[in-house]
Design a protein around this motif. Structure first.
Motif: not given
Length: 490
Positions: A135-136, A132-133, A49-50, A139, A188, A316-317
């Motif tokens: 990081s999403f 994780i969100c 993920g992240s 990006y 991913k 991916s994230t």
């Protein structure tokens, strides 16, 4: 004529019974809808993920050199694999959803299980979802702010939108959540393959200068290695996710071990090769200065199509966040079903058969956690709390070998595996505290222990006034969300 009428009545009876079978509603309970492919996708999709796009900088900063950095990534993969094998033993022995909660409850009783659920549901799971969100969002926003860092308000708003969207997808349908997870896992793996192949080509062309004298300047202090493991293991987090949904596996005795045996070694190989690819184009100093390691790699290597890197990192994230939300909802659901959280959180949507109250509760907490939004602090806080209970869970496997000899064990691993993981967990919990004491670790410990107050007041004594307060709230939520208690309700 009488015979004809008799045949006609029989045909009508058969038709009525057939129609009744067709219209018969499903059981109001979680359904077995997760197969082997979806299980592998959940593990791989949640792990990749992240972390691999954030943690390389943190692992390198705590090790100080390329050589020990790669060793840490390899060791983290081995540790995750051994830990997952311990969870295979536990998951095939105790086939209830809920992961660590169910195992601690079986081995040590309700108090320790409650403290785990208290920490996980209130802090660990929603903070992981939030990380994780975030990081999403970083990006996703990066292409719209070339040459500068996106404003924090934009990142936080995007993260909140992602949390809401993912929560709604999981609340609407288990199958839809699985389809999203499978698609994003494939996406991913494509970007992972692109980065790995590009790195191997550069390596074959002789770009090996960053691997020379790869141990110069390395840091080997007790605490720095522990923090390096924290950040590396954050990237591997998700190796235990399938144990949270054991009740929804079509064939848990086959799908649980196979998903882990296939998924985790695949992720480990990918992570090592991705880090090697990073070091073929960036010096350690450049990697530490990069705002987004994967994007920097794409800008230098995939110049004409460098835009695909942030795009697929977003996929991916998003996939990792979807997997995190899926399993967190099940933990909350099982805990509430046991009476350790408010009963409303154990209710299931009677039409869609999803634990929507538990999912929405997790999503709401995740939105709250994006407000402070210091990712590195959240990761350290998350890892410290997680490894306390990872260690206790593997220790529970050792305990049940002697106290619960009557339990069926379809998969029985050597006892040395949980002993190793328990010892490493103790090290990972104590190392940062000894080397660099921080108030955050004390606050985390006090928060866990403070859960005893809530256990005594609301679980042990079960005060009647809390039920009087919750009764009208539960009734209105049931009507609004079309939810009700599952048939497996305790």
């Amino acid at each position: 004529m009488d015979e004809t009428n008799l045949k006609q009545r029989n045909l009508e009876t058969i038709k009525t019974e057939s129609d009744a079978k067709v219209t018969e509603p499903k059981n109001v309970a979680l359904q077995k809808q997760v197969g082997l492919i979806s299980g592998i996708s959940l593990i791989v999709g949640t792990m990749i993920g992240s972390g691999i796009f954030i943690s390389p900088k943190s692992v390198l900063s705590n090790t100080g050199a390329v050589g020990p950095c790669l060793i840490i990534w390899t060791a983290c993969g081995i540790l995750a694999t051994v830990g997952a094998l311990c969870y295979v033993d536990l998951g095939t022995m105790i086939t209830q959803s809920g992961g660590e909660y169910s195992y601690l409850l079986e081995a040590f009783g309700p108090i320790l299980a409650f403290l785990y659920s208290w920490m996980s549901i209130i802090v660990v799971k929603p903070s992981s979802f939030a990380i994780i969100c975030l990081s999403f969002a970083e990006y996703a926003a990066a292409p719209f702010y070339p040459g500068c860092v996106p404003p924090q308000i934009v990142i936080k708003c995007l993260a909140a939108v992602a949390i809401i969207l993912i929560t709604l997808v999981n609340a609407l349908s288990v199958k839809l959540a699985n389809y999203v997870q499978n698609f994003l896992t494939v996406a991913k793996l494509l970007i992972v393959a692109v980065i790995i192949v590009a790195g191997l080509v550069l390596l074959a062309q002789g770009n090996t200068q960053n691997f020379k004298n790869s141990f110069d300047g390395s840091q080997t202090s007790f605490g720095s290695i522990g923090l390096a493991f924290y950040n590396g293991l954050w990237a591997y987090d998700g190796w235990n996710q399938l144990n949270f949904i054991t009740e929804e596996l079509k064939n848990p005795y086959r799908d649980l071990p196979l998903s882990i045996i296939i998924g985790i070694p695949l992720v480990t190989i990918c992570y090592i090769l991705i880090n090697i690819a990073y070091f073929t184009v960036m010096t350690p100093t450049e990697l530490l200065q990069s705002p987004a390691v994967a994007v920097t790699f794409g800008d230098r290597v995939l110049t004409p199509v460098s835009w695909i890197v942030p795009l697929f990192v977003v996929f991916s994230t998003f996939g990792a966040a979807n997997g995190s939300c899926f399993t967190a909802g099940r933990l909350t659901f099982v805990t509430a079903r046991e009476g350790h959280m408010i009963k409303l959180l154990s209710y299931i949507n009677i039409r869609r058969l999803t634990p929507s109250p538990a999912l929405l509760f997790n999503g709401l907490l995740a939105i709250i956690y994006i407000i402070p939004a210091d990712i590195n602090t959240l990761i350290n806080y998350f890892s410290f709390a997680s490894w306390i209970f990872y260690g206790l869970t593997t220790f529970s496997l050792i305990v049940m070998r002697f106290t619960r000899k009557d339990l069926k064990r379809p998969v029985k691993i050597p006892i040395i595996f949980p002993i190793i993981i328990t010892i490493i967990a103790v090290y990972l919990v104590l190392a940062p505290i000894i080397d660099s004491p921080d108030w955050a670790y004390l606050y985390c410990t006090l928060f866990i222990v403070g859960g005893l107050i809530f256990y005594v007041l609301f679980v042990y004594f079960h005060f009647s006034w809390t039920r009087r307060i919750m009764r009208p709230i539960t009734m209105y939520v049931q009507l609004l969300m079309e939810v009700g208690p599952s048939e497996n309700e305790k």
